[in-house]
Structure formats: structure tokens, C-alpha cells
Design a protein around this motif. Structure first.
Motif, mmCIF file in Angstrom:
data_model
loop_
_atom_site.group_PDB
_atom_site.id
_atom_site.type_symbol
_atom_site.label_atom_id
_atom_site.label_comp_id
_atom_site.label_asym_id
_atom_site.label_seq_id
_atom_site.Cartn_x
_atom_site.Cartn_y
_atom_site.Cartn_z
ATOM 1 N N ASN A 1 0.809 -1.231 0.000
ATOM 2 C CA ASN A 1 0.000 0.000 0.000
ATOM 3 C C ASN A 1 0.840 1.278 0.000
ATOM 4 O O ASN A 1 0.300 2.369 0.200
ATOM 5 N N LYS A 2 2.143 1.131 -0.216
ATOM 6 C CA LYS A 2 3.016 2.295 -0.343
ATOM 7 C C LYS A 2 3.054 2.728 -1.803
ATOM 8 O O LYS A 2 3.004 1.912 -2.720
ATOM 9 N N LYS A 3 3.154 4.029 -2.044
ATOM 10 C CA LYS A 3 3.261 4.535 -3.408
ATOM 11 C C LYS A 3 4.473 3.913 -4.091
ATOM 12 O O LYS A 3 5.536 3.751 -3.460
ATOM 13 N N ALA A 4 4.341 3.573 -5.340
ATOM 14 C CA ALA A 4 5.408 2.900 -6.093
ATOM 15 C C ALA A 4 6.432 3.919 -6.594
ATOM 16 O O ALA A 4 6.645 4.090 -7.796
ATOM 17 N N ASP A 5 7.068 4.613 -5.640
ATOM 18 C CA ASP A 5 8.184 5.525 -5.900
ATOM 19 C C ASP A 5 9.395 4.949 -5.176
ATOM 20 O O ASP A 5 9.381 4.813 -3.943
ATOM 21 N N PHE A 6 10.461 4.618 -5.889
ATOM 22 C CA PHE A 6 11.623 4.020 -5.242
ATOM 23 C C PHE A 6 12.852 4.182 -6.122
ATOM 24 O O PHE A 6 12.751 4.480 -7.320
ATOM 25 N N CYS A 7 14.007 4.002 -5.486
ATOM 26 C CA CYS A 7 15.280 4.119 -6.189
ATOM 27 C C CYS A 7 16.132 2.893 -5.889
ATOM 28 O O CYS A 7 16.149 2.399 -4.759
ATOM 29 N N LEU A 8 16.830 2.385 -6.901
ATOM 30 C CA LEU A 8 17.711 1.241 -6.741
ATOM 31 C C LEU A 8 19.136 1.701 -6.444
ATOM 32 O O LEU A 8 19.482 2.868 -6.656
ATOM 33 N N LYS A 9 19.945 0.790 -5.971
ATOM 34 C CA LYS A 9 21.341 1.125 -5.648
ATOM 35 C C LYS A 9 22.146 1.528 -6.880
ATOM 36 O O LYS A 9 23.189 2.164 -6.752
ATOM 37 N N ASN A 10 21.698 1.149 -8.046
ATOM 38 C CA ASN A 10 22.387 1.589 -9.268
ATOM 39 C C ASN A 10 21.854 2.934 -9.757
ATOM 40 O O ASN A 10 22.108 3.343 -10.893
ATOM 41 N N ASN A 11 21.071 3.605 -8.880
ATOM 42 C CA ASN A 11 20.513 4.944 -9.133
ATOM 43 C C ASN A 11 19.386 4.966 -10.170
ATOM 44 O O ASN A 11 18.989 6.043 -10.617
ATOM 45 N N THR A 12 18.882 3.800 -10.538
ATOM 46 C CA THR A 12 17.677 3.767 -11.362
ATOM 47 C C THR A 12 16.477 4.169 -10.503
ATOM 48 O O THR A 12 16.283 3.609 -9.427
ATOM 49 N N LYS A 13 15.733 5.141 -10.975
ATOM 50 C CA LYS A 13 14.652 5.691 -10.164
ATOM 51 C C LYS A 13 13.295 5.402 -10.818
ATOM 52 O O LYS A 13 13.145 5.503 -12.036
ATOM 53 N N PHE A 14 12.344 5.045 -9.990
ATOM 54 C CA PHE A 14 10.978 4.802 -10.439
ATOM 55 C C PHE A 14 10.047 5.820 -9.761
ATOM 56 O O PHE A 14 10.132 6.025 -8.543
ATOM 57 N N VAL A 15 9.213 6.431 -10.545
ATOM 58 C CA VAL A 15 8.243 7.405 -10.026
ATOM 59 C C VAL A 15 6.861 7.002 -10.510
ATOM 60 O O VAL A 15 6.640 6.806 -11.707
ATOM 61 N N ASN A 16 5.952 6.828 -9.562
ATOM 62 C CA ASN A 16 4.590 6.397 -9.867
ATOM 63 C C ASN A 16 4.581 5.136 -10.736
ATOM 64 O O ASN A 16 3.826 5.019 -11.695
ATOM 65 N N GLY A 17 5.454 4.210 -10.361
ATOM 66 C CA GLY A 17 5.484 2.910 -11.024
ATOM 67 C C GLY A 17 6.395 2.817 -12.218
ATOM 68 O O GLY A 17 6.882 1.741 -12.560
ATOM 69 N N LEU A 18 6.658 3.952 -12.887
ATOM 70 C CA LEU A 18 7.391 3.938 -14.144
ATOM 71 C C LEU A 18 8.827 4.380 -13.939
ATOM 72 O O LEU A 18 9.122 5.225 -13.076
ATOM 73 N N ILE A 19 9.725 3.831 -14.754
ATOM 74 C CA ILE A 19 11.114 4.212 -14.672
ATOM 75 C C ILE A 19 11.271 5.660 -15.128
ATOM 76 O O ILE A 19 10.643 6.085 -16.111
ATOM 77 N N LYS A 20 12.049 6.417 -14.365
ATOM 78 C CA LYS A 20 12.255 7.821 -14.694
ATOM 79 C C LYS A 20 13.421 7.928 -15.658
ATOM 80 O O LYS A 20 14.545 7.502 -15.371
ATOM 81 N N LYS A 21 13.156 8.501 -16.813
ATOM 82 C CA LYS A 21 14.189 8.607 -17.856
ATOM 83 C C LYS A 21 15.220 9.657 -17.480
ATOM 84 O O LYS A 21 14.879 10.693 -16.932
#
Length: 384
Positions: free
Chosen positions: A364-384
Motif C-alpha cells: 500500500n506504499k506509493k510505487a516511488d523508489f530508487c535502486l542502488k544503481n541509481n535507477t529511479k521509479f516514479v509512480n510505477g514507471l522508470i524515470k528517464k
């Protein structure tokens, strides 16, 4: 008949997207009302008018209603695209208006449409109120049905993005059902008419969306309006407009609603009933809950002080904010996700969440997260 071209010529350009209210369709109804075809047949809980649009002089009487669930607008869009055909003055329009009388309630639940909810303003699901008739909208639907005495009923709905076609990995872009009329799910003459008509529609749609047509579960529930009308002896077709890849606004799906409507009326007009219709109908794969909006594979997490790889899924919630529908992605499952498909699938390659960001996987947490390789996801989608 070139259904693609017919759709492009008749698509109602003034309505689009998922949030469709009475304010948006009233001007269209007024424009279509050239010969007093429009009447107010009742009022909603919040005193909004419920409109009936009736046109044609043919002996085959077709009763259609949409947005019984207020947040299911795709079939309403397809209905107005079809109304434009009837008003086009074409040979097809002449044929349809000669062969049929159409009676439509294009927005049965205007309060739910404005609030963007499945239920009406009293928080009642109108599709479970066909026997008790506790709500004014349910009473309107039943009164028009009894007055019009249709030969066919079209129960027009949307379904969520979670539905796919069996285990095929394809989304159920359109699904149909000839509802049962008894607990045993028997097939009588009335239900057989709906079955053979759906089989004919499916034959047409397979040319455009092969493998993306499903068949809804036919468990009998007399409280559902389609089951009730089938029980009362009127062939009834349930339409469920679903997801087409990338089409969260359902602008592509509305085309297949339109095609389904037009092809069904051509079949009836020309008496082009599919032979072995019941076999063809039963060969339509079952609708199945098999999709998430997002699947993320192979993320590394700490579990009981050990590192392991797992998967997780996120789903959009459609939230009405400042008069617009926002698609907000939330994490809804963590685990193997067996026999599940994603409309968006990411393989994270065993990379962990970025601890420096204080990230953790939580339901139930918003699907905003960042990976250790600095790949970032915002609202479920990968941030370009």
C-alpha cells in the motif's frame, strides 16, 4: 464493411478519457435530439436527470444502458460514437433505423459518474439491486424495460486492468457474457439468442484484436440486472470493455465497443446467425484475474538477516483529484507472483533498493523508489 473507417468517421471527438459526467454528455444529447427523441425518465438520488434516447422505427427493439457503474465510461463513449452513425444519413443509418428501434439510457448513474464511484450516491451497487429496487436509478431502469418491452438488452460496462484472457498473457480488451437465467446455467431459446449473437461479434473482433476477447463467468445471481432480464425471457448481452496495451484512457478500447455494437446489429439485421453458435461461444476463453499494472522481477531484499531475490507488483488506483482522474501506482503484492502477467514488466537484475533513500518494500506504499544503481521509479514507471 470497413469498421475501422466507420469508427474514424463517427468518433465523437468532444468526449475522451475516463472521467465522463452528465455535464459532458448533455450537449451531445441536445445535439442529437432533432426530432424529440430525448426524454427525462427519472431522477437520481442527487436529483440529476436520467435521460432516455429513443430512435428508429424498426420491429427489432434494442434496449441499451451504460454507466450503471459511474466510473465505467468506455461503453458510454462507444455508445455516442454509434449514435453518430444513426444520425449520419448514410445507407447504413437508414438500414439500422428501418430495422431497429433503439432505446438507450446513456448514463444510468449520473451521481456515480460525477463522484467517479462504482456505486450511486447512496453507496449502492445498482447491479445488485435488480430485485429489491431500493434505488431510484434501479426503478428507472426497470420501468423503461417494462414499458419498452425489448427484444434484446445490452448491459454495457467496463472491467479493470486486472483481467486477462485465460492464461494467455493477453489482456481482455473486450469480454462478453450471455447471463444465465437459472442456477443450473441452462440454455433456453432466449439465452441461445444472446449466445449466438456474441459468437458472431467475437468472429468479427478476432480480425482486429485476436486473442483479446474473453468470456465472463456465468454464475447465476438474480440480483444482477442481466440475470434478471435473462430470467424474464429477454436475450441479454453483457459487454465488458477492458484494457488494450498502453491505453489507460480507453480510447482504443472504445473503438472495439463501437465495432461490437455495429457488428451485432448487422448480424441481427441480416439474420446472419453463426452456425454452431453455442460451440463458438464456449470456445471463447474465460476472463481471468491474471494481470497487474506493474510487475518488478528480481529485486534483492533483506529477509531475516539474509539477502534474497523476490518480485513485487503495483497497481494503479484511479483517484479523482481536482476534477481529473489521476492514475497513482501502489505496491499491492510481494512474492513469487505465480501465473501473473504485467502490463509493464521490469527485470531489476538482482539490484537492491537504495538504502540511502531509506527505501523499503511495503504494501500500500506509493510505487516511488530508487535502486542502488541509481535507477529511479516514479509512480510505477522508470524515470528517464
Amino acid at each position: 464493411m470497413n469498421l475501422e473507417q466507420l469508427f474514424l468517421e463517427n468518433k465523437e471527438q468532444s468526449i475522451a478519457g475516463r472521467y465522463l459526467t452528465l455535464d459532458k454528455i448533455k450537449p451531445l444529447l441536445d445535439r442529437l435530439n432533432a426530432n424529440n427523441e430525448l426524454t427525462v425518465v427519472g431522477r437520481s438520488v442527487m436529483n440529476e436527470p436520467i435521460y432516455k434516447y429513443q430512435i428508429g422505427s424498426g420491429k427489432i427493439k434494442i434496449f441499451l444502458w451504460s454507466q450503471m457503474h459511474g466510473n465505467e465510461s468506455t461503453t458510454t463513449k462507444g455508445l455516442f460514437d454509434f449514435f453518430n452513425v444513426l444520425k449520419s444519413g448514410s445507407d447504413l443509418a437508414t438500414q439500422l433505423l428501418t430495422d431497429f428501434t433503439f432505446c438507450a439510457l446513456p448514463m444510468l448513474n449520473p451521481d456515480g459518474a460525477r463522484l467517479y464511484t462504482r456505486e450511486n450516491a447512496n453507496k449502492v451497487d445498482l447491479n445488485r439491486d435488480s430485485q429489491d429496487l431500493t434505488q431510484p436509478e434501479s426503478k428507472v431502469l426497470r420501468a423503461v424495460f417494462e414499458d419498452f418491452k425489448p427484444d434484446y438488452c445490452y448491459n454495457l460496462h467496463d472491467q479493470r486492468t486486472i483481467f486477462g484472457v485465460d492464461n494467455s498473457g493477453k489482456p481482455a480488451t473486450m469480454s462478453f457474457l450471455a447471463p444465465s437465467y437459472n442456477e443450473e446455467r441452462d440454455v433456453n431459446d432466449s439465452r441461445l439468442k444472446a449466445i449466438t449473437l456474441i459468437a458472431g461479434i467475437n468472429n468479427v473482433l478476432q480480425c482486429y484484436i485476436p486473442g483479446q476477447v474473453g468470456r465472463f463467468d456465468d454464475s447465476f445471481n438474480i440480483n444482477c440486472i442481466g440475470d434478471t432480464f435473462q430470467y424474464l425471457g429477454v436475450p441479454t448481452l453483457l459487454f465488458e470493455a477492458g484494457h488494450f496495451p498502453g491505453d489507460y484512457e480507453r480510447e482504443e478500447t472504445r473503438k472495439y465497443v463501437f465495432m461490437s455494437l455495429v457488428s451485432s446489429f448487422k448480424i441481427l439485421s441480416e439474420n446472419d446467425i453463426v452456425s454452431s453458435g453455442i460451440d463458438n461461444y464456449l470456445n471463447i476463453p474465460q476472463n481471468k484475474q491474471s494481470f497487474y499494472d506493474f510487475i518488478y522481477k528480481n529485486i534483492k531484499i533483506n529477509y531475516d538477516s539474509n539477502e534474497k531475490k523476490t518480485n513485487f507488483a503495483a497497481q494503479y488506483k484511479e483517484e479523482l483529484i481536482d476534477g481529473k482522474i489521476q492514475f497513482n501506482a501502489y505496491i499491492i503484492e510481494i512474492g513469487e507472483l505465480e501465473n501473473r502477467f504485467g502490463h509493464h514488466v521490469y527485470d531489476l537484475g538482482g539490484v537492491a533498493l537504495n538504502d540511502a533513500e531509506g527505501e523499503s518494500l511495503e504494501l500500500n506504499k506509493k510505487a516511488d523508489f530508487c535502486l542502488k544503481n541509481n535507477t529511479k521509479f516514479v509512480n510505477g514507471l522508470i524515470k528517464k
